[in-house]
Design a protein around this motif. Sequence first.
Motif, PDB file in Angstrom:
ATOM      1  N   ARG A 150       0.880  -1.179   0.000  1.00 38.36           N
ATOM      2  CA  ARG A 150       0.000   0.000   0.000  1.00 38.36           C
ATOM      3  C   ARG A 150       0.907   1.216   0.000  1.00 38.36           C
ATOM      4  O   ARG A 150       1.746   1.380   0.888  1.00 38.36           O
ATOM      5  CB  ARG A 150      -0.886  -0.005   1.238  1.00 38.36           C
ATOM      6  CG  ARG A 150      -1.821   1.183   1.281  1.00 38.36           C
ATOM      7  CD  ARG A 150      -2.712   1.138   2.505  1.00 38.36           C
ATOM      8  NE  ARG A 150      -3.596   2.299   2.517  1.00 38.36           N
ATOM      9  CZ  ARG A 150      -4.277   2.687   3.572  1.00 38.36           C
ATOM     10  NH1 ARG A 150      -4.208   1.993   4.703  1.00 38.36           N
ATOM     11  NH2 ARG A 150      -5.049   3.749   3.504  1.00 38.36           N
ATOM     12  N   ILE A 151       0.747   2.071  -1.010  1.00 42.08           N
ATOM     13  CA  ILE A 151       1.580   3.254  -1.178  1.00 42.08           C
ATOM     14  C   ILE A 151       0.708   4.473  -0.949  1.00 42.08           C
ATOM     15  O   ILE A 151      -0.326   4.638  -1.605  1.00 42.08           O
ATOM     16  CB  ILE A 151       2.206   3.308  -2.587  1.00 42.08           C
ATOM     17  CG1 ILE A 151       2.936   2.009  -2.876  1.00 42.08           C
ATOM     18  CG2 ILE A 151       3.156   4.487  -2.725  1.00 42.08           C
ATOM     19  CD1 ILE A 151       2.531   1.389  -4.155  1.00 42.08           C
ATOM     20  N   CYS A 152       1.109   5.330  -0.017  1.00 44.36           N
ATOM     21  CA  CYS A 152       0.344   6.531   0.305  1.00 44.36           C
ATOM     22  C   CYS A 152       1.270   7.740   0.316  1.00 44.36           C
ATOM     23  O   CYS A 152       2.401   7.657   0.775  1.00 44.36           O
ATOM     24  CB  CYS A 152      -0.292   6.415   1.692  1.00 44.36           C
ATOM     25  SG  CYS A 152      -1.433   5.039   1.849  1.00 44.36           S
ATOM     26  N   TRP A 153       0.747   8.864  -0.206  1.00 40.90           N
ATOM     27  CA  TRP A 153       1.504  10.104  -0.189  1.00 40.90           C
ATOM     28  C   TRP A 153       0.550  11.278  -0.246  1.00 40.90           C
ATOM     29  O   TRP A 153      -0.589  11.155  -0.639  1.00 40.90           O
ATOM     30  CB  TRP A 153       2.525  10.147  -1.328  1.00 40.90           C
ATOM     31  CG  TRP A 153       1.934  10.230  -2.708  1.00 40.90           C
ATOM     32  CD1 TRP A 153       1.715  11.370  -3.442  1.00 40.90           C
ATOM     33  CD2 TRP A 153       1.488   9.155  -3.532  1.00 40.90           C
ATOM     34  NE1 TRP A 153       1.175  11.068  -4.657  1.00 40.90           N
ATOM     35  CE2 TRP A 153       1.023   9.701  -4.750  1.00 40.90           C
ATOM     36  CE3 TRP A 153       1.426   7.758  -3.377  1.00 40.90           C
ATOM     37  CZ2 TRP A 153       0.501   8.924  -5.776  1.00 40.90           C
ATOM     38  CZ3 TRP A 153       0.907   6.990  -4.407  1.00 40.90           C
ATOM     39  CH2 TRP A 153       0.458   7.571  -5.597  1.00 40.90           C
ATOM     40  N   ASN A 154       1.044  12.441   0.168  1.00 45.86           N
ATOM     41  CA  ASN A 154       0.213  13.633   0.113  1.00 45.86           C
ATOM     42  C   ASN A 154       0.873  14.787  -0.629  1.00 45.86           C
ATOM     43  O   ASN A 154       0.239  15.800  -0.857  1.00 45.86           O
ATOM     44  CB  ASN A 154      -0.240  14.086   1.513  1.00 45.86           C
ATOM     45  CG  ASN A 154       0.926  14.435   2.407  1.00 45.86           C
ATOM     46  OD1 ASN A 154       2.053  14.569   1.960  1.00 45.86           O
ATOM     47  ND2 ASN A 154       0.658  14.573   3.683  1.00 45.86           N
TER      48      ASN A 154
END
Length: 173
Positions: A150-154
Amino acid sequence: MNSSGIHAEQKMDRHIRLSSEPQSARFANSIAPHLAAGDCLLLSGEVGAGKSFFARHVIRARLAQLGRVEDIPSPTFTLVQTYELESCDIWHADLYRLTGPDEVYELGLEAAFETDICLVEWPDRLAELTPSTAITLAFDTLEGDARAVRICWNDPRWDGILLPIVKEYPIHE
């Protein structure tokens, strides 16, 4: 940060499946050239989920750009390993043995978040020191060498970089 190491405020969220170690290495190699000073990858997951494997391939890819081949040991006992690049260093930190963010200050990691590329395993130990622009990769072991990530960024800077990369891999649901 929730139990999977994901920040609630991270806006982009993608799930991929890496079916083999070579595919995991290719994924790391495709992200590596885009990392610059001030970038941080938070690598979460259980022991053996592929965090160190991924970090080693990111580091190898960056060193290969400079024509260098080095041994990339695990920082489990040293806590941090650093690798010199032309414009900054890469910090590979394994925070598993830390008990809290006070010990992170002692490592100098907070300053490295500003000036270097940081790959941080067990990022839950950072607590409030977690960089707001970090990319989180949560690894989960599937069958054999397969991994769900799971790849998350903002940070919108990463949209044009990560979205094309993750499209190359099957979606994991």
